[in-house]
Design a protein around this motif. Structure first.
Motif, mmCIF file in Angstrom:
data_model
loop_
_atom_site.group_PDB
_atom_site.id
_atom_site.type_symbol
_atom_site.label_atom_id
_atom_site.label_comp_id
_atom_site.label_asym_id
_atom_site.label_seq_id
_atom_site.Cartn_x
_atom_site.Cartn_y
_atom_site.Cartn_z
ATOM 1 N N ALA A 190 -145.754 -6.069 61.213
ATOM 2 C CA ALA A 190 -146.981 -6.504 60.528
ATOM 3 C C ALA A 190 -147.876 -5.308 60.227
ATOM 4 C CB ALA A 190 -147.726 -7.520 61.389
ATOM 5 N N GLY A 191 -147.932 -4.346 61.157
ATOM 6 C CA GLY A 191 -148.716 -3.137 60.920
ATOM 7 C C GLY A 191 -148.153 -2.310 59.779
ATOM 8 N N ILE A 192 -146.825 -2.268 59.672
ATOM 9 C CA ILE A 192 -146.204 -1.525 58.567
ATOM 10 C C ILE A 192 -146.465 -2.238 57.244
ATOM 11 C CG2 ILE A 192 -144.017 -0.683 57.630
ATOM 12 C CD1 ILE A 192 -143.031 -0.602 60.604
ATOM 13 N N VAL A 193 -146.426 -3.559 57.254
ATOM 14 C CA VAL A 193 -146.758 -4.326 56.049
ATOM 15 C C VAL A 193 -148.184 -4.001 55.609
ATOM 16 C CG1 VAL A 193 -147.227 -6.655 55.175
ATOM 17 C CG2 VAL A 193 -145.120 -6.199 56.454
ATOM 18 N N ASP A 194 -149.117 -3.936 56.558
ATOM 19 C CA ASP A 194 -150.502 -3.584 56.225
ATOM 20 C C ASP A 194 -150.575 -2.178 55.619
ATOM 21 O OD1 ASP A 194 -151.340 -6.021 57.209
ATOM 22 O OD2 ASP A 194 -151.911 -5.226 59.179
ATOM 23 N N TRP A 195 -149.788 -1.253 56.181
ATOM 24 C CA TRP A 195 -149.769 0.125 55.663
ATOM 25 C C TRP A 195 -149.224 0.137 54.237
ATOM 26 C CZ3 TRP A 195 -145.814 3.377 54.037
ATOM 27 C CH2 TRP A 195 -146.156 4.721 53.851
ATOM 28 N N LEU A 196 -148.145 -0.593 53.995
ATOM 29 C CA LEU A 196 -147.584 -0.659 52.640
ATOM 30 C C LEU A 196 -148.602 -1.222 51.658
ATOM 31 C CD1 LEU A 196 -143.992 -2.006 53.442
ATOM 32 C CD2 LEU A 196 -144.574 0.280 52.605
ATOM 33 N N ASP A 197 -149.368 -2.188 52.120
ATOM 34 C CA ASP A 197 -150.368 -2.837 51.266
ATOM 35 C C ASP A 197 -151.513 -1.898 50.926
ATOM 36 O OD1 ASP A 197 -150.723 -5.226 49.888
ATOM 37 O OD2 ASP A 197 -152.123 -6.020 51.375
ATOM 38 N N SER A 198 -151.822 -0.971 51.836
ATOM 39 C CA SER A 198 -152.959 -0.069 51.604
ATOM 40 C C SER A 198 -152.518 1.277 51.030
ATOM 41 C CB SER A 198 -153.736 0.152 52.904
ATOM 42 O OG SER A 198 -152.920 0.720 53.903
ATOM 43 N N ALA A 199 -151.454 1.862 51.566
ATOM 44 C CA ALA A 199 -150.992 3.170 51.086
ATOM 45 C C ALA A 199 -150.265 3.056 49.746
ATOM 46 C CB ALA A 199 -150.075 3.813 52.120
ATOM 47 N N ARG A 200 -149.616 1.946 49.503
ATOM 48 C CA ARG A 200 -148.937 1.631 48.246
ATOM 49 C C ARG A 200 -147.962 2.719 47.788
ATOM 50 N NH1 ARG A 200 -153.735 -1.449 44.797
ATOM 51 N NH2 ARG A 200 -153.690 -3.341 46.082
ATOM 52 N N PRO A 201 -147.013 3.091 48.632
ATOM 53 C CA PRO A 201 -146.002 4.053 48.181
ATOM 54 C C PRO A 201 -145.111 3.495 47.081
ATOM 55 C CG PRO A 201 -145.375 3.089 50.281
ATOM 56 C CD PRO A 201 -146.777 2.627 50.010
ATOM 57 N N PHE A 202 -145.100 2.172 46.933
ATOM 58 C CA PHE A 202 -144.329 1.519 45.877
ATOM 59 C C PHE A 202 -145.255 0.855 44.865
ATOM 60 C CE2 PHE A 202 -141.934 1.319 49.889
ATOM 61 C CZ PHE A 202 -140.832 2.093 49.545
ATOM 62 N N ASP A 203 -146.449 1.433 44.721
ATOM 63 C CA ASP A 203 -147.471 0.896 43.831
ATOM 64 C C ASP A 203 -147.837 -0.521 44.295
ATOM 65 O OD1 ASP A 203 -149.298 0.941 41.781
ATOM 66 O OD2 ASP A 203 -147.863 0.537 40.197
ATOM 67 N N ARG A 204 -147.815 -1.498 43.412
ATOM 68 C CA ARG A 204 -148.225 -2.855 43.776
ATOM 69 C C ARG A 204 -147.036 -3.787 43.993
ATOM 70 N NH1 ARG A 204 -153.685 -3.730 42.874
ATOM 71 N NH2 ARG A 204 -154.757 -2.022 41.794
ATOM 72 N N ALA A 205 -145.874 -3.218 44.270
ATOM 73 C CA ALA A 205 -144.667 -4.041 44.455
ATOM 74 C C ALA A 205 -144.845 -5.039 45.596
ATOM 75 C CB ALA A 205 -143.465 -3.143 44.731
ATOM 76 N N ARG A 206 -144.336 -6.246 45.389
ATOM 77 C CA ARG A 206 -144.382 -7.271 46.430
ATOM 78 C C ARG A 206 -143.425 -6.904 47.566
ATOM 79 N NH1 ARG A 206 -145.721 -12.691 44.153
ATOM 80 N NH2 ARG A 206 -143.725 -13.509 44.812
ATOM 81 N N ILE A 207 -143.742 -7.341 48.767
ATOM 82 C CA ILE A 207 -143.052 -6.895 49.974
ATOM 83 C C ILE A 207 -142.111 -7.973 50.512
ATOM 84 C CG2 ILE A 207 -143.380 -6.117 52.377
ATOM 85 C CD1 ILE A 207 -146.191 -5.131 51.454
ATOM 86 N N GLY A 208 -140.915 -7.545 50.920
ATOM 87 C CA GLY A 208 -139.975 -8.399 51.629
ATOM 88 C C GLY A 208 -139.518 -7.696 52.895
ATOM 89 N N ILE A 209 -138.885 -8.431 53.802
ATOM 90 C CA ILE A 209 -138.369 -7.846 55.042
ATOM 91 C C ILE A 209 -136.904 -8.230 55.210
ATOM 92 C CG2 ILE A 209 -138.673 -7.545 57.522
ATOM 93 C CD1 ILE A 209 -141.509 -8.500 57.305
ATOM 94 N N PHE A 210 -136.080 -7.232 55.539
ATOM 95 C CA PHE A 210 -134.658 -7.422 55.818
ATOM 96 C C PHE A 210 -134.456 -7.191 57.307
ATOM 97 C CE2 PHE A 210 -130.336 -6.019 56.459
ATOM 98 C CZ PHE A 210 -129.573 -6.736 55.552
ATOM 99 N N GLY A 211 -134.041 -8.231 58.035
ATOM 100 C CA GLY A 211 -133.890 -8.110 59.483
ATOM 101 C C GLY A 211 -132.458 -8.297 59.917
ATOM 102 N N ALA A 212 -132.025 -7.488 60.893
ATOM 103 C CA ALA A 212 -130.678 -7.615 61.446
ATOM 104 C C ALA A 212 -130.769 -7.913 62.934
ATOM 105 C CB ALA A 212 -129.889 -6.321 61.224
ATOM 106 N N SER A 213 -129.890 -8.776 63.412
ATOM 107 C CA SER A 213 -129.821 -9.114 64.837
ATOM 108 C C SER A 213 -131.198 -9.564 65.342
ATOM 109 C CB SER A 213 -129.279 -7.920 65.632
ATOM 110 O OG SER A 213 -128.972 -8.272 66.952
ATOM 111 N N THR A 214 -131.701 -8.970 66.435
ATOM 112 C CA THR A 214 -133.018 -9.369 66.947
ATOM 113 C C THR A 214 -134.129 -9.012 65.972
ATOM 114 O OG1 THR A 214 -133.141 -7.291 68.182
ATOM 115 C CG2 THR A 214 -132.328 -9.221 69.362
ATOM 116 N N GLY A 215 -133.884 -8.016 65.109
ATOM 117 C CA GLY A 215 -134.888 -7.648 64.114
ATOM 118 C C GLY A 215 -135.192 -8.773 63.148
ATOM 119 N N ALA A 216 -134.232 -9.687 62.962
ATOM 120 C CA ALA A 216 -134.475 -10.823 62.072
ATOM 121 C C ALA A 216 -135.552 -11.739 62.636
ATOM 122 C CB ALA A 216 -133.177 -11.602 61.859
ATOM 123 N N ALA A 217 -135.552 -11.936 63.952
ATOM 124 C CA ALA A 217 -136.594 -12.756 64.573
ATOM 125 C C ALA A 217 -137.954 -12.104 64.393
ATOM 126 C CB ALA A 217 -136.293 -12.956 66.054
#
Length: 222
Positions: A92-119
């Motif tokens: 969630a903190g990284i999502v907030d950083w992406l939203d403010s720092a905008r390294p991908f401009d205004r691109a919408r954000i998704g999350i790809f999770g594997a194993s426990t990372g999916a939870a």
């Protein structure tokens, strides 16, 4: 397609986390990777998936969710990799950083999770419903997200190997608890790590299609 590689440090959840970005010229979305048990941003499977996504115009963020000291301790105790609340807080903190720092401009954000990372990805999506617009789970444990499953609003794709019977059963149960649009797809002949020829490529293509569909820039209101 031109893709720029960039190494950054992201402050999230009380830690400074090293991350590798793949930045297409005009990203159609941004995908944050949440690696699985005992893995890191150097996971060969996630790196392979990230390169497929970036070739399709999606920006990617491969990040270590544990600090070096935490990873060293976890290698012995295996406790932090199952600390879904900690991992989700950092996502969630990284999502907030992406939203403010905008390294991908205004691109919408998704999350790809594997194993426990999916939870952790699903819990983070539940905590950031206005910022996370899609989730993909690869051989994941969405059941570990618990009550957060019913709070997820992002369209969710669950990808599971056909030979990974226990995880497939857990994903079917989790699918029943998701109220957001969700799809469970079985990759025939694949085990948990998708090591069989062609199976990881199927995962990468399915994930790319899902993210492009749900992260594509929305048309401006008339």
């Amino acid at each position: 397609m031109d893709v720029r590689e960039e190494a950054v440090t992201i402050p999230a959840g009380g830690a400074d986390l090293p991350a590798d970005l793949l930045v297409p010229t005009e990203p159609v979305g941004a995908v944050l990777f949440a690696h699985g048990s005992g893995s890191s941003r150097h996971s060969p499977r996630n790196v392979a998936v990230a390169r497929t996504l970036s070739a399709g115009g999606l920006g990617t963020v491969l990040v270590d969710l544990l600090t070096p000291a935490e990873a060293e301790a976890d290698a012995v105790t295996a406790e932090l990799r199952f600390d879904i609340d900690l991992l989700a807080a950092r996502l969630a903190g990284i999502v907030d950083w992406l939203d403010s720092a905008r390294p991908f401009d205004r691109a919408r954000i998704g999350i790809f999770g594997a194993s426990t990372g999916a939870a952790a990805a699903l819990v983070a999506a539940a905590r950031r419903p206005e910022q996370v617009h899609a989730v993909v789970s690869r051989g994941g444990r969405p059941d570990l997200a618990g009550a957060a499953l019913g709070q997820v609003r992002a369209p969710t794709l669950l990808l599971v190997g056909g030979l990974d019977e226990q995880v497939l059963s857990l994903n079917r149960q989790a699918r029943g608890q998701l109220t957001a649009p969700a799809d469970l797809r079985v990759i025939p002949g694949a085990t948990h790590l998708f090591e069989e020829p062609g199976t990881l490529e199927q995962v990468a293509e399915a994930a790319a299609d899902w993210f492009r569909e749900h992260l594509h820039p929305q048309p401006a209101p008339a």
